[in-house]
Enzyme design. Structure first.
Site, PDB file in Angstrom:
ATOM      1  N   GLU A  47       0.805  -1.231   0.000  1.00  0.00           N
ATOM      2  CA  GLU A  47       0.000   0.000   0.000  1.00  0.00           C
ATOM      3  C   GLU A  47       0.836   1.278   0.000  1.00  0.00           C
ATOM      4  OE1 GLU A  47      -2.706  -0.543   3.319  1.00  0.00           O
ATOM      5  OE2 GLU A  47      -3.816  -2.097   2.251  1.00  0.00           O
TER       6      GLU A  47
ATOM      7  N   ASN B 199       2.189  -5.141  -3.155  1.00  0.00           N
ATOM      8  CA  ASN B 199       0.786  -5.476  -2.850  1.00  0.00           C
ATOM      9  C   ASN B 199       0.019  -4.181  -2.579  1.00  0.00           C
ATOM     10  OD1 ASN B 199      -1.180  -7.603  -2.135  1.00  0.00           O
ATOM     11  ND2 ASN B 199      -0.988  -6.854  -0.025  1.00  0.00           N
TER      12      ASN B 199
ATOM     13  N   HIS C   8     -10.370  -6.046  -1.556  1.00  0.00           N
ATOM     14  CA  HIS C   8     -11.350  -5.827  -0.483  1.00  0.00           C
ATOM     15  C   HIS C   8     -12.472  -5.008  -1.109  1.00  0.00           C
ATOM     16  CE1 HIS C   8      -8.644  -7.269   2.641  1.00  0.00           C
ATOM     17  NE2 HIS C   8      -7.699  -6.491   2.163  1.00  0.00           N
TER      18      HIS C   8
ATOM     19  N   GLU D 110      -6.145 -10.722  -1.051  1.00  0.00           N
ATOM     20  CA  GLU D 110      -6.861 -10.476   0.225  1.00  0.00           C
ATOM     21  C   GLU D 110      -8.360 -10.363   0.003  1.00  0.00           C
ATOM     22  OE1 GLU D 110      -5.196  -7.149   2.366  1.00  0.00           O
ATOM     23  OE2 GLU D 110      -3.134  -7.741   1.953  1.00  0.00           O
TER      24      GLU D 110
ATOM     25  N   ASP E  91     -12.149 -10.080   0.050  1.00  0.00           N
ATOM     26  CA  ASP E  91     -13.384 -10.224   0.819  1.00  0.00           C
ATOM     27  C   ASP E  91     -14.419  -9.325   0.160  1.00  0.00           C
ATOM     28  OD1 ASP E  91     -12.478  -7.720   1.948  1.00  0.00           O
ATOM     29  OD2 ASP E  91     -11.730  -8.754   3.739  1.00  0.00           O
TER      30      ASP E  91
HETATM   31  C1  XIL Z   1      -5.485  -6.148   8.630  1.00  0.00           C
HETATM   32  C2  XIL Z   1      -5.680  -7.281   9.608  1.00  0.00           C
HETATM   33  O1  XIL Z   1      -6.563  -8.213   9.088  1.00  0.00           O
HETATM   34  C3  XIL Z   1      -6.197  -6.733  10.900  1.00  0.00           C
HETATM   35  O2  XIL Z   1      -6.265  -7.772  11.868  1.00  0.00           O
HETATM   36  C4  XIL Z   1      -5.301  -5.635  11.412  1.00  0.00           C
HETATM   37  O3  XIL Z   1      -5.871  -5.059  12.540  1.00  0.00           O
HETATM   38  C5  XIL Z   1      -5.108  -4.573  10.345  1.00  0.00           C
HETATM   39  O4  XIL Z   1      -4.638  -5.174   9.183  1.00  0.00           O
HETATM   40  N1  XIL Z   1      -4.763  -4.654   3.801  1.00  0.00           N
HETATM   41  C6  XIL Z   1      -3.681  -5.402   4.193  1.00  0.00           C
HETATM   42  C7  XIL Z   1      -3.753  -6.230   5.414  1.00  0.00           C
HETATM   43  O5  XIL Z   1      -2.686  -5.469   3.449  1.00  0.00           O
HETATM   44  O6  XIL Z   1      -2.500  -6.322   6.032  1.00  0.00           O
HETATM   45  C8  XIL Z   1      -4.772  -5.706   6.384  1.00  0.00           C
HETATM   46  O7  XIL Z   1      -4.883  -6.629   7.466  1.00  0.00           O
HETATM   47  C9  XIL Z   1      -6.093  -5.499   5.691  1.00  0.00           C
HETATM   48  C10 XIL Z   1      -5.947  -4.483   4.584  1.00  0.00           C
END
Ligand code: XIL
Length: 784
Positions: A358, A403, A439, A469, A471
């Site tokens: 990020e 990423n 996400h 990731e 969801d």
């Molecule tokens: C999130 C975790 O799932 C949480 O438990 C933590 O509090 C914050 O981070 N993008 C990412 C992940 O690259 O590392 C993040 O994970 C979610 C968003």
């Protein structure tokens, strides 16, 4: 007696008696329990609060303020059933009191509520045992006589029938009725030290009556092997050499529906937090891999691959760093040390690292993400490039990813990420792939077409991609129609990934809805994953399963799965033979018929095309196809498609150059060379200097007597290489190369006759060059 001085990481020095560490001896008729012979070494004590762990030694100290009761609740536990004992060799001279502490049930309220615990040790010179049964803070005490002279002292707590029997240095010191302290079947190991004391434990083990090995076993949630259903997502994905994964929290490995789904359904894991900065370096230069090592151990116990996430991010930084007033130079050193230490710790165990996470802002206009690292390094590219170079230096073999979130499809964020990454490629920064987080919401999810287009432009850069990731958050409680729509979003993205030749994995951010980060991060949303509140499959699960099923039913060329025939190089040349590795490439294994005078355009219903031109085949099977690169293929990147029956694969890239000499090898990197006289060159069949030998290669350059694609090389006239040919043995040129050209009667096979140069006896690296293209470097033996 010889004593070893052992210098420990913390800088202190310890003297150990060789061979003694960890070992205790069971009494006659008892044996140490399998896996529990050395509970110091196996107990992961370095992860337990209140103890200092060193090889073969656990040390527990109490300040003047109170007892230090250190219970190993994070490490493995003993699972007991019937008669068993725990032996501990304790050394606490000059301490006011020290105990072996065994806990059958942890407290569930005040420190004593629900606590089932047995302590055995001494106070002053009085040995005693105390137990608590969970309903009172007052212990039941049993005196065990006077502490024997000498140090250390071995205590053994044995549960025999309904009694506890205590042995000290092998002699019974007392016994009393067991109120059911370990009725749970679990024993947590621990120690208890009186104020001002220090206890050193140099031996710890469990024993069982000989012949009753099942009475005690050593168990850790992350060491369990989950029984596979055989029909999970991972089983489907395995059919296509594909990875389907989930972000995991190792503290949930002990929970059965969670670990069942994880082990049965996924062949890839990533720590949701375990490998991040604050977790792995909680103090300056002080590293902690406890949680991360559990992720790795669970994955290895269950045949799963592991992604590393992440090394550099603007979030999850420890306050010692962000409030530490470090200079820019300090910050660079800290980051370099962090990357070097963390990458080295996991070397050889991960498939890849998300090196930077990020780094492009979350919002328009998608400039550099505000971050500690940006401030300290001064520019986006300076810290991003540097991080990748440091990671590569620490482990040249692990793949390195960038990423990011919100740039999965097309648009301004996606372009900003693409520009960053393509800039890295053009600067020669070591990067292998791009993680597309995904996400999303139902309405905000990118279209599969946009994701496919984004994946394709990374393929053009020679990069792989993964959905890292995913969801799909829904307003909760989720409606049945939203759950159906969610299934469509999931299956569309999973199918897109599997259809993209460079997409190598699909991961969800969590296993099931109860462990998802969404409800915490987006109040009012949830139900974002493939498994519901009871860890049962949701419509989205079946959507992903059917996408994988459809994708693996078709031919799939594995990413990076096309190499020169019998070699490893991904570069081929026109006319050379090449191998495709994949799945469902053919219905069955088929070779050319014996005595064939040309290669086959199709074999058993399988066809391979290169840039749309049919490439003749030598052999096909479900997992491999051997084909000839058509002579008319232009140098550059070509695309390869495999069709089996009516189903076509995605198109995979192939790097074609004018020549690509690849010496055939056998055994341990030995060149296929026939010595004068006919023996195959080997460590025991060496070629004499001045003798004439023949080497065989793939990957000819242009030839003077062109051969039709698929035809066998002619006897007369020969087809000879037109590019300059050089042959060297460890740099010494062959004095003459009488022939370099296509082996008559074969397709794509290069024959090279050369005279062995005068070099020292022994193995030498053979290198062949056609023009500027250099071969691999297998060994060839030269005699005296
Ligand atoms: C999130 C975790 O799932 C949480 O438990 C933590 O509090 C914050 O981070 N993008 C990412 C992940 O690259 O590392 C993040 O994970 C979610 C968003």
């Amino acid at each position: 007696m010889t004593r070893f001085r052992l210098v420990l990481a913390a800088g202190w020095v310890l003297t150990l008696v060789p061979g003694a560490a960890g070992q205790v001896t069971p009494r006659a008729g008892w044996s140490l329990a399998a896996g529990a012979q050395d509970l110091i070494q196996a107990g992961a004590w370095g992860c337990v609060a209140g103890v200092t762990a060193a090889p073969g030694l656990v040390t527990v100290s109490a300040g003047s303020g109170g007892y230090n009761t250190a219970i190993n609740t994070t490490g493995p536990v003993l699972m007991v059933n019937g008669d068993f004992s725990v032996l501990a060799r304790l050394s606490a001279p000059n301490s006011p009191g020290a105990f072996l502490t065994l806990v059958g049930a942890l407290n569930n309220g005040a420190w004593w509520q629900g606590l089932k615990r047995l302590d055995v040790g001494f106070t002053g010179s009085a040995m005693q045992s105390n137990y608590w049964t969970g309903s009172s803070s007052t212990a039941t005490l049993t005196s065990l006589g006077t502490l024997p002279a000498g140090d250390p002292v071995t205590f053994e707590v044995a549960r025999i029938g309904t009694q506890f029997v205590i042995y000290v240095n092998g002699t019974q010191a007392g016994s009393f009725a067991d109120p059911g302290v370990f009725a749970s079947g679990t024993v947590y190991l621990g120690f208890n030290v009186a104020p001002g004391g220090t206890l050193a434990v140099s031996g710890l083990a469990a024993a069982v009556p000989s012949g009753a090995p099942a009475n005690a076993s050593f168990f850790a949630p992350w060491l369990q092997t989950i029984a596979r259903s055989g029909s999970g997502l991972r089983d489907l994905a395995d059919q296509g050499g594909f990875l389907v994964g989930a972000a995991v929290d190792p503290s949930l490995f002990s929970q059965s529906p969670y670990s069942q789904d994880l082990g049965c359904e996924f062949n890839l894991v990533v720590g949701a937090n375990a490998m991040k900065f604050a977790e792995t370096e909680p103090g300056p230069g002080q590293y902690n891999f406890c949680a991360a090592d559990e992720v790795v151990a669970f994955a290895q116990a269950n045949g799963m691959k592991i992604r590393g996430h992440n090394l550099v991010w603007q979030q999850d930084l420890p306050s010692w760093l962000t409030t530490g007033n470090y200079s820019a130079a300090d910050a660079a050193n800290i980051l370099q040390d962090h990357i070097q230490t963390v990458v080295s710790h996991f070397k050889g165990q991960l498939i890849l690292w998300d090196v930077v996470n990020e780094a492009i802002a979350y919002g328009a206009p998608y400039g550099p993400q505000p971050s500690y690292w940006l401030n300290q390094f001064g520019s986006l590219t300076s810290y991003v490039d540097q991080a990748f170079r440091w990671a590569h230096a620490a482990d040249p073999n692990v793949k390195l990813y960038y990423n990011d979130t919100g740039g999965e499809g097309l648009g301004a964020k996606s372009d900003a990420v693409y520009n960053l990454v393509s800039g890295m490629v053009s600067r020669g920064v070591p990067i292998n792939g791009v993680g597309l987080q995904m996400h999303v919401t139902l309405s905000g999810a990118p279209s599969p077409a946009a994701v496919a287009a984004n994946m394709a432009r990374y393929a053009q850069l020679g990069l792989e991609v993964q959905i890292t990731e995913m969801d799909v958050r829904l307003p909760v409680p989720a409606s049945a129609s939203d759950l159906q729509a969610q299934s469509g979003v999931y299956s569309g993205i999973a199918a897109t990934c599997m259809a993209a030749p460079n997409c190598t994995a699909f991961l969800t951010w969590g296993v099931g809805d109860p462990d998802s980060w969404i409800p915490g991060a987006y109040p009012g949303f949830g139900a974002a994953l493939l498994f519901d509140d009871q860890y049962q499959p949701k419509p989205a699960y079946y959507g992903v399963a059917s996408a994988i099923t459809a994708a693996v039913a078709k031919p799939r060329i594995f990413y990076g799965g096309i190499v020169i025939h019998a070699g490893v190089s991904s570069t081929v040349s026109p006319g050379s033979l090449a191998d495709i590795y994949g799945s469902n490439l053919a219905a069955a294994a088929r070779s050319l018929p014996a005595g064939a005078t040309e290669l086959a355009p199709t074999l058993g219903g399988t066809q391979v095309t290169v840039n749309g031109v049919t490439a003749p085949l030598v052999y096909v099977s479900p997992s491999q196809a051997i084909f000839q690169v058509p002579y008319e293929t232009a140098p550059g990147t070509a695309t390869v498609v495999v069709t089996s029956g009516s189903a076509a694969s995605g198109s995979a890239p192939l790097t074609v150059s004018a020549a690509a000499p690849s010496i055939l090898t056998y055994g341990d990197n030995r060149a296929v060379v026939v010595n004068q006289g006919g023996a195959i060159n080997s460590a025991t069949a060496c070629a004499a200097p001045g003798s004439r030998v023949v080497a065989y290669l793939i990957g000819s350059g242009p030839v003077d007597n062109p051969i039709a694609t698929g035809a066998l090389a002619p006897q007369s006239p020969f087809s000879q290489e037109t590019l300059p040919v050089s042959v060297t043995l460890d740099g010494t040129a062959a004095p003459s190369v009488p022939f370099a050209g296509m082996a008559p009667g074969f397709a794509g096979l290069v024959q090279l006759n050369f005279v062995v140069p005068a070099v020292a006896a022994g193995d030498h690296a053979l290198i062949v060059s056609f023009g500027s293209a250099q071969s691999n470097q297998p060994l060839m033996c030269v005699s005296q």
